[in-house]
Scaffold this active site. Structure first.
Site, PDB file in Angstrom:
ATOM      1  N   GLU A 127     -49.552  -3.754 -33.284  1.00  0.00           N
ATOM      2  CA  GLU A 127     -48.802  -3.999 -32.054  1.00  0.00           C
ATOM      3  C   GLU A 127     -48.949  -5.436 -31.571  1.00  0.00           C
ATOM      4  O   GLU A 127     -47.989  -6.063 -31.130  1.00  0.00           O
ATOM      5  CB  GLU A 127     -49.254  -3.036 -30.951  1.00  0.00           C
ATOM      6  CG  GLU A 127     -48.288  -2.962 -29.773  1.00  0.00           C
ATOM      7  CD  GLU A 127     -48.497  -4.019 -28.704  1.00  0.00           C
ATOM      8  OE1 GLU A 127     -47.574  -4.246 -27.912  1.00  0.00           O
ATOM      9  OE2 GLU A 127     -49.575  -4.655 -28.649  1.00  0.00           O
ATOM     10  N   ASP A 174     -55.017  -1.782 -32.709  1.00  0.00           N
ATOM     11  CA  ASP A 174     -55.394  -3.176 -32.979  1.00  0.00           C
ATOM     12  C   ASP A 174     -55.629  -3.893 -31.661  1.00  0.00           C
ATOM     13  O   ASP A 174     -55.189  -3.433 -30.592  1.00  0.00           O
ATOM     14  CB  ASP A 174     -54.316  -3.887 -33.811  1.00  0.00           C
ATOM     15  CG  ASP A 174     -52.945  -3.895 -33.134  1.00  0.00           C
ATOM     16  OD1 ASP A 174     -52.576  -2.870 -32.520  1.00  0.00           O
ATOM     17  OD2 ASP A 174     -52.248  -4.922 -33.218  1.00  0.00           O
TER      18      ASP A 174
HETATM   19 MN    MN Z   1     -51.712  -6.366 -26.042  1.00  0.00          MN
HETATM   20 MN    MN Z   2     -51.042  -3.087 -25.713  1.00  0.00          MN
END
Ligand code: MN
Ligand code: MN
Length: 487
Positions: free
Chosen positions: A181, A118
């Site tokens: 993340e 992501d």
């Molecule tokens: Mn990042």
């Molecule tokens: Mn990262």
């Protein structure tokens, strides 16, 4: 001095020219256009995890990654994480986590790489000079959202696997690749826990491929600071009061708060809370030596930040205070009057916010008590009738690895082989929760071996990775796998 000046004029490409040419490196060089094309294809997928309207693209990104791993001959399991409630009553399907495996030879070490697919949001009108989702090559750099954080780093690793498979994988490789993340890795820690005795059971080493170097010199990250975040609430009257009517007649909450905040840290950055430095690991000669060799330019930091005078004026002192000593920062005040204009209010309730960056061997629960005791003491000495409350709302532990573990030695040898230079052993001043999680939950050796440059601007406008870092980084990961077999 002259030498330094000349060095600073050279680009990273010239400074770190690879000397070792072998068949593996030649293969990677010969395929760099394919590698750049794949990065271009992947950057074009707007896998922004923060934007619900992009969730389909994020799901698609995980599928594309899975398909490529399958194409490389890996086994893939997609671990579902269920749903996410992103606003009351509105649910979104979380992207699955990719658990992949190449090779299962019990005579070989097993290394598991972590990365994420992501990205942060990006819009041309934020000030990008190129289209953020169109990979654009310019002056030796590859611009685009996710080029450095983290698609480029993961792809370099996958291309390393692809190239080294031609001559036989020296180690078993596992991949743990997530898609949330940038918004806090929802559900990830639980998944690591669940997979502890299955997927992770035979893993010897964990490598996070999601970090930058400190300079143009390759860096291996072996530590990160934690953080304890505090709120001090001071409450006075039942409601806000007029300073014309009540100024000079009440004990003011804001004055109490400012008084307390000013007792936390002195002008030189020294934390004034008794006992706070007691558990900080003492500095030894060997560690001091490490800092001397680091490639770091204070002038560049001055130019970048516009700060002329730092608290410390040598590179060693400055980096030590960024990485291996605690620091206290005051972040803001909630409540009270903060707009423009000249409102004459006496705020009834104010909340001061500050945090203390944690280093080994500080313990957040000890720090919490030291801070509370100190502030309560100081407040009672002040003899204000207002109510004061201290709350620790984040207590993230620091992380520090033993850099003599085999994978660190292998990574250093790999850096030497690819770049003909000794790696900088570096730390992060911020917090990297995933490193601590892997270490705590799994009890395995963790290392951060990224290939981002110091000026890649991840999260910012005009994110890039240099072509040099991308291609030589591929060689670094391939060499690392080879070197790991000699320990
Ligand atoms: Mn990042
Ligand atoms: Mn990262």
């Amino acid at each position: 001095m002259l030498l330094l000046y000349i060095l600073s004029l050279l680009t990273s490409q010239a400074y770190l020219s690879p000397v070792t040419k072998d068949a593996l490196f030649q293969y990677i060089d010969d395929h760099q256009n394919d590698y750049i094309q794949r990065l271009k294809d992947w950057v074009a997928i707007e896998s922004d995890s923060s934007d619900p309207s992009k969730r389909n693209q994020l799901q698609h990104m995980m599928q594309v990654t899975k398909d490529y791993i399958l194409q490389l001959g890996g086994n893939v399991e997609m671990a579902e994480l269920g749903e996410q409630e992103y606003s009351p009553g509105r649910k979104l399907h979380l992207p699955p986590v990719i658990l992949a495996e190449f090779g299962n030879d019990t005579n070989k070490p097993t290394v598991c790489f972590y990365g994420h697919m992501d990205v942060q949001p990006a819009k041309k009108e934020d000030g990008w000079i190129t289209e953020p989702y169109t990979l654009t090559e310019k002056d030796g750099n590859l611009y685009g959202r996710g080029t450095s954080d983290d698609k480029g780093q993961v792809l370099a690793l996958l291309h390393a696997v692809e190239s080294i498979k031609k001559i036989g994988l020296p180690v078993n490789v596992k991949l743990f690749i997530e898609g949330m993340e940038e918004v806090g890795s929802q559900g990830l820690e639980q998944l690591v826990e669940e997979k502890k005795n299955t997927f992770f059971s035979n893993v010897n080493y964990i490598v996070v491929t999601d970090t930058p170097w400190l300079s143009v010199k390759p860096g291996i990250t072996y530590g990160a600071r934690g953080n304890c975040y505090f709120l001090i609430e001071v409450k006075g009257a039942r409601r806000d009061l007029h300073s014309g009517g009540f100024g000079g007649t009440v004990y003011e909450a804001m004055s109490d708060l400012i008084y307390l905040l000013d007792l936390l840290v002195d002008v030189k950055g020294k934390i004034l809370i008794p006992g706070i430095y007691e558990d900080v690991l003492p500095l030894n000669e060997q560690e001091k030596e490490l800092y001397k060799g680091l490639e770091f330019n204070l002038d560049e930091l001055q130019a970048d930040t516009g700060v002329q005078t730092f608290l410390h004026n040598t590179k060693e002192e400055l980096l030590m205070h960024r990485w291996r000593f605690p620091s206290l920062s005051i972040h803001g005040i909630e409540g009270g009057f903060s707009g423009s204009g000249t409102k004459t209010v006496i705020p009834a309730k104010v909340i001061g916010k500050f945090s203390i960056r944690q280093v080994p061997n500080m313990n957040p629960s000890v720090v919490e008590k030291q801070v509370s005791d100190y502030l309560e003491n100081k407040f009672s000495e002040r003899k204000s009738p207002n109510k004061m409350k201290v709350n620790m709302v984040i207590g993230a532990q620091p992380w520090l690895a033993n850099m003599n573990e085999p994978q660190y030695l292998a990574a250093r040898k790999a850096v030497k082989r690819v770049f003909n230079i000794d790696a900088d052993m570096i730390r992060a001043g911020g917090t990297i929760p995933i490193a601590k999680n892997f270490e705590e939950v799994l009890g395995k050796s963790v290392m951060l071996l990224g290939i981002g440059g110091p000026d890649d601007a991840p999260h910012g406008q005009n994110e890039k990775i240099s072509k040099f870092n991308y291609i030589e980084g591929t060689k670094l990961y391939a060499s690392f796998m080879q070197e790991l077999t000699s320990f």
